[in-house]
Design a protein around this motif. Structure first.
Motif, PDB file in Angstrom:
ATOM      1  N   VAL A  71     -50.774   0.209 -16.325  1.00 58.22           N
ATOM      2  CA  VAL A  71     -50.055  -0.322 -15.156  1.00 58.22           C
ATOM      3  C   VAL A  71     -48.544  -0.363 -15.378  1.00 58.22           C
ATOM      4  N   LEU A  72     -48.089   0.095 -16.557  1.00 56.90           N
ATOM      5  CA  LEU A  72     -46.654   0.117 -16.862  1.00 56.90           C
ATOM      6  C   LEU A  72     -45.987   1.282 -16.124  1.00 56.90           C
ATOM      7  N   PRO A  73     -44.913   1.039 -15.355  1.00 59.37           N
ATOM      8  CA  PRO A  73     -44.233   2.148 -14.651  1.00 59.37           C
ATOM      9  C   PRO A  73     -43.639   3.156 -15.638  1.00 59.37           C
ATOM     10  N   PHE A  74     -43.534   4.425 -15.207  1.00 57.99           N
ATOM     11  CA  PHE A  74     -43.047   5.486 -16.105  1.00 57.99           C
ATOM     12  C   PHE A  74     -41.581   5.288 -16.492  1.00 57.99           C
ATOM     13  N   SER A  75     -40.828   4.556 -15.705  1.00 54.64           N
ATOM     14  CA  SER A  75     -39.409   4.359 -16.017  1.00 54.64           C
ATOM     15  C   SER A  75     -39.204   3.629 -17.340  1.00 54.64           C
ATOM     16  N   TYR A  76     -40.231   2.901 -17.804  1.00 57.87           N
ATOM     17  CA  TYR A  76     -40.118   2.192 -19.077  1.00 57.87           C
ATOM     18  C   TYR A  76     -40.620   3.035 -20.249  1.00 57.87           C
ATOM     19  N   VAL A  77     -41.320   4.133 -19.958  1.00 54.47           N
ATOM     20  CA  VAL A  77     -41.950   4.933 -21.015  1.00 54.47           C
ATOM     21  C   VAL A  77     -40.923   5.607 -21.926  1.00 54.47           C
ATOM     22  N   PRO A  78     -39.837   6.249 -21.417  1.00 56.13           N
ATOM     23  CA  PRO A  78     -38.852   6.881 -22.327  1.00 56.13           C
ATOM     24  C   PRO A  78     -38.302   5.909 -23.369  1.00 56.13           C
ATOM     25  N   ASP A  79     -37.967   4.686 -22.936  1.00 54.36           N
ATOM     26  CA  ASP A  79     -37.468   3.690 -23.893  1.00 54.36           C
ATOM     27  C   ASP A  79     -38.528   3.356 -24.934  1.00 54.36           C
ATOM     28  N   LEU A  80     -39.782   3.261 -24.474  1.00 54.17           N
ATOM     29  CA  LEU A  80     -40.869   2.955 -25.404  1.00 54.17           C
ATOM     30  C   LEU A  80     -41.019   4.048 -26.447  1.00 54.17           C
ATOM     31  N   LEU A  81     -40.949   5.305 -26.013  1.00 58.90           N
ATOM     32  CA  LEU A  81     -41.102   6.422 -26.950  1.00 58.90           C
ATOM     33  C   LEU A  81     -39.996   6.410 -28.000  1.00 58.90           C
ATOM     34  N   ARG A  82     -38.762   6.117 -27.586  1.00 58.80           N
ATOM     35  CA  ARG A  82     -37.647   6.049 -28.548  1.00 58.80           C
ATOM     36  C   ARG A  82     -37.874   4.908 -29.552  1.00 58.80           C
ATOM     37  N   LEU A  83     -38.371   3.773 -29.045  1.00 58.21           N
ATOM     38  CA  LEU A  83     -38.640   2.638 -29.931  1.00 58.21           C
ATOM     39  C   LEU A  83     -39.787   2.954 -30.896  1.00 58.21           C
ATOM     40  N   PHE A  84     -40.817   3.653 -30.375  1.00 59.66           N
ATOM     41  CA  PHE A  84     -41.942   4.054 -31.232  1.00 59.66           C
ATOM     42  C   PHE A  84     -41.443   4.946 -32.371  1.00 59.66           C
ATOM     43  N   SER A  85     -40.560   5.888 -32.030  1.00 61.90           N
ATOM     44  CA  SER A  85     -40.018   6.807 -33.029  1.00 61.90           C
ATOM     45  C   SER A  85     -39.278   6.042 -34.123  1.00 61.90           C
ATOM     46  N   MET A 138     -34.863  15.399 -21.577  1.00 64.06           N
ATOM     47  CA  MET A 138     -34.226  14.377 -22.407  1.00 64.06           C
ATOM     48  C   MET A 138     -35.154  13.904 -23.520  1.00 64.06           C
ATOM     49  N   LEU A 139     -36.479  14.084 -23.342  1.00 61.88           N
ATOM     50  CA  LEU A 139     -37.450  13.559 -24.300  1.00 61.88           C
ATOM     51  C   LEU A 139     -37.881  14.580 -25.341  1.00 61.88           C
ATOM     52  N   VAL A 140     -37.364  15.823 -25.253  1.00 59.27           N
ATOM     53  CA  VAL A 140     -37.789  16.872 -26.197  1.00 59.27           C
ATOM     54  C   VAL A 140     -37.447  16.480 -27.632  1.00 59.27           C
ATOM     55  N   THR A 141     -36.222  15.981 -27.838  1.00 58.96           N
ATOM     56  CA  THR A 141     -35.790  15.580 -29.185  1.00 58.96           C
ATOM     57  C   THR A 141     -36.635  14.419 -29.704  1.00 58.96           C
ATOM     58  N   VAL A 142     -36.922  13.468 -28.800  1.00 59.96           N
ATOM     59  CA  VAL A 142     -37.728  12.295 -29.176  1.00 59.96           C
ATOM     60  C   VAL A 142     -39.127  12.728 -29.604  1.00 59.96           C
ATOM     61  N   ILE A 143     -39.727  13.630 -28.824  1.00 58.98           N
ATOM     62  CA  ILE A 143     -41.075  14.105 -29.133  1.00 58.98           C
ATOM     63  C   ILE A 143     -41.078  14.878 -30.459  1.00 58.98           C
ATOM     64  N   GLU A 144     -40.015  15.666 -30.687  1.00 54.42           N
ATOM     65  CA  GLU A 144     -39.910  16.431 -31.940  1.00 54.42           C
ATOM     66  C   GLU A 144     -39.834  15.482 -33.139  1.00 54.42           C
ATOM     67  N   ASN A 145     -39.039  14.424 -32.999  1.00 55.88           N
ATOM     68  CA  ASN A 145     -38.933  13.420 -34.075  1.00 55.88           C
ATOM     69  C   ASN A 145     -40.267  12.700 -34.288  1.00 55.88           C
ATOM     70  N   LEU A 146     -40.907  12.370 -33.172  1.00 55.49           N
ATOM     71  CA  LEU A 146     -42.208  11.684 -33.256  1.00 55.49           C
ATOM     72  C   LEU A 146     -43.239  12.548 -33.965  1.00 55.49           C
TER      73      LEU A 146
END
Length: 932
Positions: free
Chosen positions: A821-835, A867-875
């Motif tokens: 139920v979390l909106p997608f607008s919060y997901v990019p920040d979450l991915l960066r924090l996960f990394s 914008m998330l390509v670098t984040v995904i690569e790091n992850l």
């Protein structure tokens, strides 16, 4: 601003009078390492654990609000899984008595629960037709299996194979492959609902119970075993030759193979075992060894069967062949062809029938190493019975070893009364009268009686009077617990009894259209010198309709009588002249009471309304819609204009007769509330229900504000609406056989809101930090940064660490639904924090689980966001690296250590050993797809 009226809240104090609810099932549990002595039974929303030898309650596993519908102990005996009517499942520790894990996935009552062999997984079936497999160790749902069209009745794990078999009221038995999470075989050879399943003969036989008197037996052949080239030919043919009895029944066996290739197993019907019962199967089960099979229907008979092992079958077959050869030699004829096989009835033999004292609702059985079978029966009339069966005897006979009855009535309690000193409580049902100590909740007297409808304590609290359905008044002495006198008071049922305010007598109203006045008197007993209390009829008031309820006014000038014509008539007590008629109810007036000052009379009716009248002119002050069903009982609180009502809608409500306000609702009972009683000082309320329970409610010192109460009711209504909403759709997931295990609840929404708030705080702090750096650069010196009070409360942690703390506090079983139920607008920040956190090596397992789920549900949006390509690569780099580091090293030495560990930690270590390896492999595949 005007002063608001102060009310005090009533709260639940105790539940008593209940041995066991007939809704769920009984189960043997191991306490202090001893099996076969303690049994767990449902008790409304709680679970009681009884010691069958002592007849004592040794443990209470406290529930919340919903009624218990299913129980299942874990294989190690340390935990008990409890399913509830609202679809939730809680796993309790039998050592501490606390609920460790909560699973929310079903939308309706849980009907079946079963652990796998190690106890690491739990499968549940429900009335919502879904089957869900849960991971008990990780405290999360694995997957939901959809396929049944009606309620699921039984679920079973296979021990050696990763397979599941389920049955339902849709007449189907389904086989599920848990590796691929799909149904690969459906048995449709049943014409009615399949109510029970059992696996016997080392899981090579399946027995099903339906709505008729047949137990259908199916042979299971595992395809891999048959195709194994190393297996001897004799072993292959052995399974098919056992009891290969032709099916001569009228219903034809059909199989729908939903997987084109039969690569797992074949299931074919070999015959039927006939039961003695003609009605449907209620429970069909085996003991843990699979040697004993038992079943019962809707009657009081438990049928016990013995299933022969392969060795026993072989011995019996040899004996049969030997006898056949001897007969052939004597008669000099050839050996008959069919003598080389045992019939199904010879393999599954009837041991005995056990007849209980009432209808059986469920049972459980344990076979001791000495060969003694212990059976516990949960009966419909609030009784638990235990039996021992010696299987080694020539003719096995069941011996009843215990019967737990003292804790409650056999039938519904129809009348309650409090003693004048607020200490004793009287409850009476169709077969007995019980006196309870209010403080200890112990039953101190039990006296046999006829069907009781009304009761009262005689002034002095040494005797009680019971009005019965047959029209008799029964006078009991409490000191001796004996019946002192029986009077034929009315020609029909005595519906109501009321003590006169001067305490010299009482009045009764019955179905013979009469109101009779009685006085207490002392008479000389022939067998004793001392005088004893007796009852004397002094007057009679004849009316045109049956009398349903009678009440005196406090000054004893007026008598109110409720009649079958839906009216209440008021008479003068001294002359019996008619004074007022209160009419307005559309249906029968079932209850009423007069306030302490004689100013008001409140009447409750089967039309669901409560009307408040003035006793001076008989005018109706207000009509209140009180309950969703008939109002069964009504009583004023002493020295106030507050009153309580009980209804068939399972609720007890408190009202203010001056302001016509609904003050409070006491929810706890799960079925119709028949009656209630208030203590003379108004501090206690006791109520009785069709669920066989008695509940005590206590007035607390906590003030009750009506506005807050209304707000709480609105919140409860909102939560109900949220629970009924449709589940969010997962992107890319087809509406097939498999789905997510969890469901959206108010808890998952709150968890998602907490994550969103944490990310908002993280964004704000990052923006402040950026501004602060710019200010410092412009000023050319360090300027102190103001500390956020929330971060300060957590020990001056960083904003990213705060987000991780919030994440860790989300329950494991609610994580997926919260992220959904979390909106997608919060997901990019979450991915960066996960990394960031995975790189630091903190909470790798939790963050990997959340990461994979977010990649699954937001796959399209993540891959299309440059914008998330670098984040995904790091992850990709950090995740695979950290998971590989977290994995336990391989080697025989590690496996040996695992084998030496305790059984309760076995599955946890296995998960630590194997899951990360599979996880890293999956991560590589997932990240390759994302980047491509």
């Amino acid at each position: 601003m005007g002063l608001t009226k102060q009310y005090l809240r009533y709260g639940p104090a105790a539940l008593f009078g209940l041995v066991a609810s007939a809704r769920g099932n009984a189960a043997f549990v191991a306490l202090r390492g001893e099996r076969g002595r303690c049994v767990a039974v449902p008790a409304c929303e709680h679970v009681f654990v009884w010691d069958t030898r002592k007849g004592e309650k040794v443990l209470i596993l406290k529930g919340l609000k919903q009624e218990v519908s299913c129980l299942c102990p874990s294989p190690d005996g340390l935990h008990l899984a409890v399913g509830y009517e609202d679809g939730s499942i809680r796993v309790f520790s039998l050592l501490s008595g606390e609920a460790n894990v909560t699973f929310n996935g079903h939308k309706a009552a849980v009907t079946a629960l079963k652990y796998d062999q190690l106890g690491g997984r739990l499968v549940s079936g429900s009335k919502d037709t879904d089957v869900i497999v849960w991971d008990v160790i990780n405290e999360s749902g694995l997957y939901r299996l959809k396929g049944h069209k009606d309620a699921v009745t039984q679920v079973l794990f296979l021990k050696e194979k990763n397979l599941l078999v389920t049955s339902g009221k849709d007449t189907l038995v389904k086989w599920w492959d848990l590796d691929t999470q799909h149904c690969f075989k459906t048995l449709v050879g049943h014409r009615t609902e399949v109510w029970g399943l059992a696996l016997v003969s080392e899981e090579k036989r399946l027995i099903t119970g339906t709505a008729d008197s047949e137990l259908r037996v199916w042979d299971i052949t595992y395809i891999q075993e048959v195709k194994d080239p190393d297996e001897p030919e004799s072993k292959k043919s052995k399974g098919s030759s056992l009891g290969a009895e032709d099916d001569t029944g009228e219903d034809e066996t059909l199989e729908l193979d939903e997987c084109p290739e039969e690569r797992l197993l074949k299931c074919s019907k070999v015959g039927s075992i006939m039961r003695e019962g003609r009605d449907r199967i209620v429970t069909l089960a085996t003991d843990r060894t699979g040697k004993i099979l038992a079943c019962h229907g809707t009657d009081a008979v438990l049928e016990v069967f013995s299933v022969l092992s392969e060795e026993e079958v072989q011995k019996k077959l040899e004996k049969k062949m030997k006898k056949a050869k001897q007969k052939a030699k004597q008669k000099s004829v050839e050996e008959p062809e069919g003598s080389g096989e045992l019939s199904l009835q010879e393999e599954i033999q009837r041991v005995t029938n056990i007849r209980a004292s009432a209808k059986i609702k469920s049972f459980d059985l344990i076979l001791s190493p000495k060969g003694e079978l212990k059976i516990v029966l949960l009966l419909q009339n609030n009784i638990i019975e235990s039996y021992n069966l010696n299987l080694s005897a020539q003719v096995p006979q069941a011996v009843r070893t215990s019967k737990i009855t003292i804790g409650g009535h056999r039938s519904d309690v129809r009348t309650l009364a409090f003693s004048s000193d607020n200490i004793a409580i009287l409850s009476a049902a169709a077969e007995s009268v019980k006196i309870w100590n209010r403080s200890t909740l112990q039953c101190i007297r039990t006296m046999e009686c006829e069907y009781a409808l009304c009761s009262l304590f005689v002034p002095g609290d040494r005797q009680v009077i019971i009005g019965t359905k047959t029209g008799k008044l029964q006078l009991y002495d409490l000191a001796s617990g004996s019946l002192m006198e029986t009077l034929a008071a009315h020609d029909g049922a005595v519906w109501s009894i009321a003590l006169s305010p001067d305490q010299r007598g009482f009045v009764t109203g019955g179905a013979d259209k009469c109101v009779k006045f009685w006085e207490f008197e002392l008479v000389k007993d022939e067998s004793s010198i001392q005088k004893r209390l007796s009852l004397k009829q002094v007057r009679i008031l004849q009316l045109d309709e049956d009398v349903l309820c009678v009440r005196y006014s406090p000054n004893q000038k007026l008598l109110a009588v409720s009649l079958l014509d839906c009216t209440v008539k008021i008479f003068y007590t001294d002359t019996l002249k008619f004074f007022l008629s209160l009419y307005g109810h559309k249906l029968l007036v079932l209850c009423m009471d007069i306030s302490y000052d004689g100013a008001l009379i409140a009447t409750g009716s089967a039309d669901r309304n409560v009307k408040i009248w003035g006793l001076d002119f008989g005018d109706c002050h207000r009509s209140l819609f009180a309950h969703d069903d008939s109002v069964m009982y009504l009583q004023f609180v002493a020295k106030s204009h507050l009153f309580f009502t009980a209804g068939k809608d399972n609720k007890i409500k408190q009202w203010d007769a001056d302001k016509f306000e609904h003050i409070q609702t006491l929810e706890g009972h799960h079925q119709e509330v028949w009656c209630l009683a208030l203590s003379p000082n108004g501090d206690y309320v006791v109520s009785a229900s069709h669920d066989k329970s008695l509940r005590l409610w206590e007035r607390t010192r906590e003030p009750l504000v009506l506005e807050e109460e209304r707000e709480m009711r609105r919140e409860a209504e909102y939560e109900e609406i949220v629970a009924k909403e449709e589940q969010p759709v997962v992107a890319g997931e087809t509406q097939g056989e498999m789905g997510l295990a969890g469901k959206k609840t108010i808890e998952t929404i709150k968890a998602a809101e907490r994550i969103m708030e944490a990310i908002e705080l993280y964004r704000e702090e990052m923006a402040k930090l950026k501004e602060h750096k710019a200010i410092c650069k412009a000023a050319g010196k360090e300027v102190p940064l103001p500390v956020n009070p929330i971060l300060h409360a957590y020990g001056n942690i960083t904003p990213s660490a705060y987000v991780l703390e919030v994440f860790k506090k989300v329950k494991s079983s609610e994580l997926e639904e919260s992220l959904l139920v979390l909106p997608f607008s919060y997901v990019p920040d979450l991915l960066r924090l996960f990394s960031e956190h995975i790189h630091l090596g903190s909470e790798v397992e939790l963050l990997c689980r959340a990461l994979l789920f977010l990649l699954k549900i937001h796959f399209g949006q993540i891959t299309s966001n440059h914008m998330l390509v670098t984040v995904i690569e790091n992850l990709k780099k950090t995740t695979i690296c950290r998971v590989s580091e977290a994995r336990v090293p391989e080697g025989k030495g590690e496996l040996r250590k695992l084998e030496d560990n305790q059984k309760k930690n076995k599955e946890r270590n296995l998960v630590a050993l194997w899951v990360p390896r599979n996880l890293s492999k999956f991560l590589k595949i997932r990240f390759t797809r994302v980047l491509s």
